[in-house]
Design an enzyme around this catalytic site. Structure first.
Site, PDB file in Angstrom:
ATOM      1  N   LYS A 105      65.132  67.041 -20.509  1.00 44.34           N
ATOM      2  CA  LYS A 105      66.969  66.568 -21.275  1.00 44.34           C
ATOM      3  C   LYS A 105      68.004  67.799 -20.485  1.00 44.34           C
ATOM      4  CE  LYS A 105      69.529  64.399 -24.685  1.00 44.34           C
ATOM      5  NZ  LYS A 105      69.144  64.102 -26.379  1.00 44.34           N
TER       6      LYS A 105
ATOM      7  N   SER B  86      70.204  58.914 -26.625  1.00 46.88           N
ATOM      8  CA  SER B  86      70.803  59.491 -25.838  1.00 46.88           C
ATOM      9  C   SER B  86      69.674  60.318 -25.000  1.00 46.88           C
ATOM     10  CB  SER B  86      71.321  61.178 -26.316  1.00 46.88           C
ATOM     11  OG  SER B  86      70.909  61.826 -26.549  1.00 46.88           O
TER      12      SER B  86
ATOM     13  N   SER C  98      68.263  60.699 -31.307  1.00 45.73           N
ATOM     14  CA  SER C  98      68.550  60.148 -30.004  1.00 45.73           C
ATOM     15  C   SER C  98      67.316  60.597 -29.224  1.00 45.73           C
ATOM     16  CB  SER C  98      69.699  61.370 -29.494  1.00 45.73           C
ATOM     17  OG  SER C  98      70.653  61.085 -29.982  1.00 45.73           O
TER      18      SER C  98
END
Lengths: 486, 476
Positions: A79, A154, A178
């Site tokens: 990420k 996210s 997330s």
């Protein structure tokens, strides 16, 4: 051999047995990226050269017996809020659009020590603020199950990349859901560990007291193996916990006899989609049939979780994001007059709407005269939520419920109604407030063919119970995954 | 007519702690490195970096708190003070607002008007900021983060002081206490101790405090005293002319002897303090406090009392010597090596102070060792060197801390005690200076001084002047 259909652990084993080379694995993933990125856009940065170079280096170490771990040589996606030395790290924000860190986050270092090959950095909601990956400054990511839908967020880029076969596993971060929610939307397994289990050093902070790094992967076996690599006590992170029970793979046992599973009635009330409810309760049934004791109970305080979360997370974020000011790194506005004008223009131009909304919210709740009424009160509610969980875990080993009220919404729907988007976090948020581990595992598809996620929540430091329950459920459920079409 | 005014003063004193590394990272705190060389991701606010508390900072803060009779907050934490400025890389300073490490202390001060206590409201730990340097050539500002993250404590007094004498006495007391603890060198000029003065005036007998101002940029005790007088006058003038004192921060210009307003209360920022989630609460157990307590040194008052008991030296000497922990340490160590206290004290009080003053140094900067001073004293006691040679040797010792025995040996400075050799020189001097001999014989006692000087000169200073004197008298 169909490399792309392999799990991370099975690919690692094949590499070890010399059935697959690291380069072949990396090339297979890069080819899939080349083929599908235009459509899904899971990555902000693909490090083709770096990955191929690393592949040979890792292969050599495997051949020489220097790297023997189960995931040596397996390509991974990270990420884009985790620092990677020498590799662009943007948090999907314009303000860090040119930021190349001088050091790697501890979780990434742990992976590299274990022989991971980093393919690139995945797209996310800007600074992890959002539930759809649509707040990214670098375009939306699409759900590989149906590109008209969001992948969740996210960590949407990480979840979608795993689902699309663009990587074999990925790291995400979870502040209010997330990891678990995009895992649910994309039909992959995701784990948010107990706060303090994975070092936050090098994770660009959103809500420091809530953030945790965790894996997104194809099955529970991968999840346990990845956790063994990334979990560590890190003296560089004051909130890092020294744990002696990091042998997560020892919990990969198909046995839940006598395990006490609690189902909070509060998680199955108004707002929960009927199909999601049905699939989640069916999963509970499956565990019950394997010998678990399943009971309903009242968790209480669930409705307070969202305002509490958005107060605390926004407060911390408003302070954490102050360092992005155009002085030291990142974006600086072109024309300005004086220091304050530079700050103002840089931050106005550099941050997107959702980030600005949360900075304003957080600045407000911390401002003089409001601190007690909002921030301190939120901290008190947070403590009460923790107590409610403590109470529940005196009766249950694991709490079972949905991850999200619905399956993945269509692109664009959520941004029109941020309050609705915030409400979508209702089942995941209290886990972060209480610092607990939570695992998301696919438990079916809705009528539209979109995945549904089952959430298992444990007491602090009880990841092994979650892994055991999830593994047993996975055995009962059977294979789950999508075939990349065409 | 004229109303009588009372000055009410409270101080905020920042002290830079003498740790080797910074408060939240392992970077060096050493002064004067090239810009941005004592830095890392933590103290430059790089994304993803996290602070880890330096335990030595805690120990120093607790030691200062105990020495100033504070209550130690056994469960304390750090808060973030949020404000944007380029010298502050995170745009928040890690400090303590809600639960400072020490509270409710007091120290005793003594001035000409007597003894009194000054209350200490709190002591908190925090990080220093970097430094902005304006580059006139490029017309831009540059930031040096070497100081960013250097540990500070801020000691906030109660508004208990009423004059500049009391303020200076309070600062001296703090400085002495902290130097004795080794927690800081407390140099105002170098900024390792900085004091902001909060001052208001009120009519004598009034119960309410007046509106106060805060004065910054005070780099010496003299500047502090001048700023207090100046601000007192300014506030009284305002009140006398029917105007109000505005609550504001002012900057003292010691060169001009006046201050100007920096910002008023209305411009005050909302710092949005909240507990720093990156640092876990600090729990200090009784054992930790006990350990720090057991390590507390003998403080100045105790030392002075003991010196009066143990050593036959003047009270004035005791005051000067104990005025620097370092000097007192040298004194005691030299005495412990067998030197007579009075002689050690003399070397410190006369030659050492003279050289410190000449070279613009502080007693803390003394570099010679007790061993070498003891050797020097031993040689003078044994009359191996005379006092003027000893002074010469001491000057070298002060600079280089060499072994004085070897030095005297190598340079051939030993006193000539061979009477035969000396007698020969004296005879030569007498032969060469008939006029002075004549004067002496005619009753001019002073003339012998000249002859002694000539002899010493001929001996290159290496003679015992007493012996020279005696021989001259005998031969004349």
């Amino acid at each position: 051999m169909d490399i792309l259909s392999m799990t991370a652990v099975s690919l690692g084993a094949a590499i070890k047995k010399k059935e697959v080379t690291v380069r072949e694995a990396v090339e297979a993933a890069l080819d899939r990226i080349g083929e599908k990125e235009k459509e899904y856009h899971c990555f902000v940065t693909v490090d083709r050269e770096g990955a191929l170079g690393k592949a040979d280096e890792v292969q050599k170490k495997i051949n020489e017996g220097e790297l023997t771990g189960p995931l040596a040589g397996v390509p991974v996606a990270i990420k884009d809020n985790m620092c990677t030395e020498g590799l662009l790290t943007t948090c999907s924000s314009k303000i860090l659009g040119n930021f190349i860190p001088t050091f790697s986050s501890e979780a990434v270092r742990n992976l590299q020590k274990a022989g991971a090959v980093i393919l690139g950095k995945t797209n996310m909601d800007e600074f992890a603020m959002g539930s759809t990956t649509e707040t990214s400054a670098f375009g939306v990511t699409k759900n590989p199950w149906n590109p008209e839908h969001v992948p969740g967020g996210s960590s949407g880029g990480s979840a979608a990349a795993v689902a699309a076969g663009e990587c074999f596993y990925a790291l995400g971060s979870d502040t209010g859901g997330s990891i678990r929610q995009p895992a649910s939307f994309c039909g992959v397994v995701g784990l948010k560990p107990t706060y303090g289990t994975v070092s936050r050093y090098g994770l660009i902070a959103y809500g420091s007291s809530l953030d945790q790094i965790g894996p997104l992967c194809k099955d529970v076996t991968d999840c346990a193996a990845i956790m063994e690599i990334i979990a560590s006590h890190d003296p560089k992170d004051s909130t890092s916990v020294e744990r002696k029970d990091l042998d997560f793979t020892s919990a990969l046992v198909d046995d839940v006899k006598g395990m006490r599973i609690g189902i909070p009635r509060d998680y199955f009330g108004e707002g929960l989609d009927g199909e999601v409810k049905k699939a989640v309760l069916a999963a509970a049934k499956a565990l019950e049939e394997k010998g678990a004791i399943v009971e309903e109970f009242d968790l209480s305080l669930v409705e307070y979780a969202i305002p509490t979360y958005y107060t605390i997370a926004a407060a911390e974020a408003s302070s954490n994001l102050e360092r992005f000011d155009g002085i030291k790194y990142g974006y600086r506005t072109k024309d300005y007059e004086g220091l304050h004008n530079m700050y103002k223009k840089t931050r106005s131009e550099g941050f997107g709407a959702e980030v600005k909304r949360r900075i304003m919210l957080g600045s407000f709740v911390l401002s003089s005269g409001y601190y007690d009424a909002y921030y301190l009160k939120a901290l008190r509610v947070k403590a009460l939520i923790k107590e409610a969980f403590d109470q529940a875990f005196s009766n249950y080993d694991v709490i079972l419920g949905p991850v999200a009220p619905t399956t993945a919404p269509k692109l664009g729907e959520s941004l029109l109604d941020p309050i609705k988007m915030y409400l979508g976090d209702i089942y995941t948020i209290s886990v972060n407030l209480a610092g607990l581990p939570g695992l998301s595992i696919p438990c079916g598809l809705d009528e539209k063919g979109l995945p549904i996620g089952l959430q298992l929540i444990g007491d602090c430091f009880s990841e092994k119970k979650l892994i055991r329950a999830a593994y047993a459920y996975e055995q009962a459920r059977g294979a789950f995954g999508r075939k990349e079409g065409k | 007519m004229a109303k009588q005014y009372e000055t009410v003063i409270g101080l905020e004193v920042h002290v830079e702690l003498a740790t080797k590394t910074k408060i939240f990272c392992g970077c060096s705190t050493a002064f004067g490195g090239e810009p941005n060389t004592h830095t890392c991701p933590v103290c430059t606010g790089m994304p993803g970096s996290l602070p880890v508390l330096n335990k030595q900072v805690l120990e120093y803060a607790v030691a200062v708190g105990l020495a100033t009779n504070c209550t130690i907050t056994q469960s304390c934490k750090f808060d973030r003070k949020n404000y944007f400025y380029p010298d502050n890389p995170q745009n928040y300073q890690i400090s303590q607002l809600y639960l400072p490490i020490c509270r409710n202390g007091k120290v005793e001060i003594e001035t000409e008007t007597g003894k009194k206590y000054v209350g200490i409201h709190e002591i908190h730990m925090e990080e220093d900021a970097g430094k902005l340097i304006h580059d006139d050539w490029e017309d831009c500002s540059l930031v040096d983060y070497n100081r960013s993250g250097v540990p500070l404590i801020e000691i906030v007094s109660e508004p208990d002081m009423r004059s500049s004498e009391e303020v200076i006495a309070y600062l001296e007391k703090l400085r002495m206490t902290i130097q004795y603890l080794g927690a800081s060198d407390c140099k105002l000029q170098e900024g390792s101790m900085r004091a902001d003065v909060n001052l208001s005036v009120r009519e004598v007998g009034a119960e309410q405090f007046g509106t106060r101002t805060e004065m910054k940029n005070l780099n010496s005790f003299k500047a502090i005293a001048r700023a207090i007088e100046g601000e007192r006058e300014r506030q009284i003038d305002l009140l006398e002319s029917g105007e109000k004192v505005i609550q504001e921060t002012r900057r003292w210009d010691d060169g001009k002897g006046e201050s100007y307003a920096m910002r008023s209360k209305e411009d005050a920022q909302d710092y949005r303090y909240f507990p720093d989630p990156d640092l876990t609460p600090i729990v200090l157990d009784d054992a930790f406090l006990e350990e720090i307590r057991s390590r507390q040194p003998e403080f100045r008052e105790e030392k002075m009392a003991r010196y009066k008991e143990e050593f036959d030296i003047p009270e004035y000497d005791i005051e000067i010597i104990t005025g620097s922990k370092h000097m007192a340490d040298i004194f005691e160590a030299t005495v412990a090596l067998g030197s007579q206290p009075k002689k050690v004290s003399n070397w410190l009080m006369v030659e050492t102070l003279r050289l410190l003053k000449e070279k613009g140094m502080d007693p803390e900067d003394i570099r010679f060792s007790p061993e070498n001073l003891a050797k020097l004293i031993k040689m003078t006691d044994a009359k191996e060197i005379n006092s003027s040679v000893a002074k010469e040797v001491f000057e070298v010792l002060f600079d280089q801390d060499m072994d004085p025995e070897k030095y005297v040996e190598e340079k051939g400075l030993k006193t000539v005690n061979d009477e035969g050799a000396l007698k020969k020189t004296v005879e030569e001097v007498i032969a060469a200076n008939p006029q002075s001999v004549e004067d002496y014989r005619n009753g001019k006692e002073k003339a012998i001084g000249f002859l002694v000087g000539q002899t010493m000169k001929a001996m290159k200073g290496k003679a015992d002047p007493g012996m020279v004197n005696r021989l001259l008298k005998e031969l004349l």
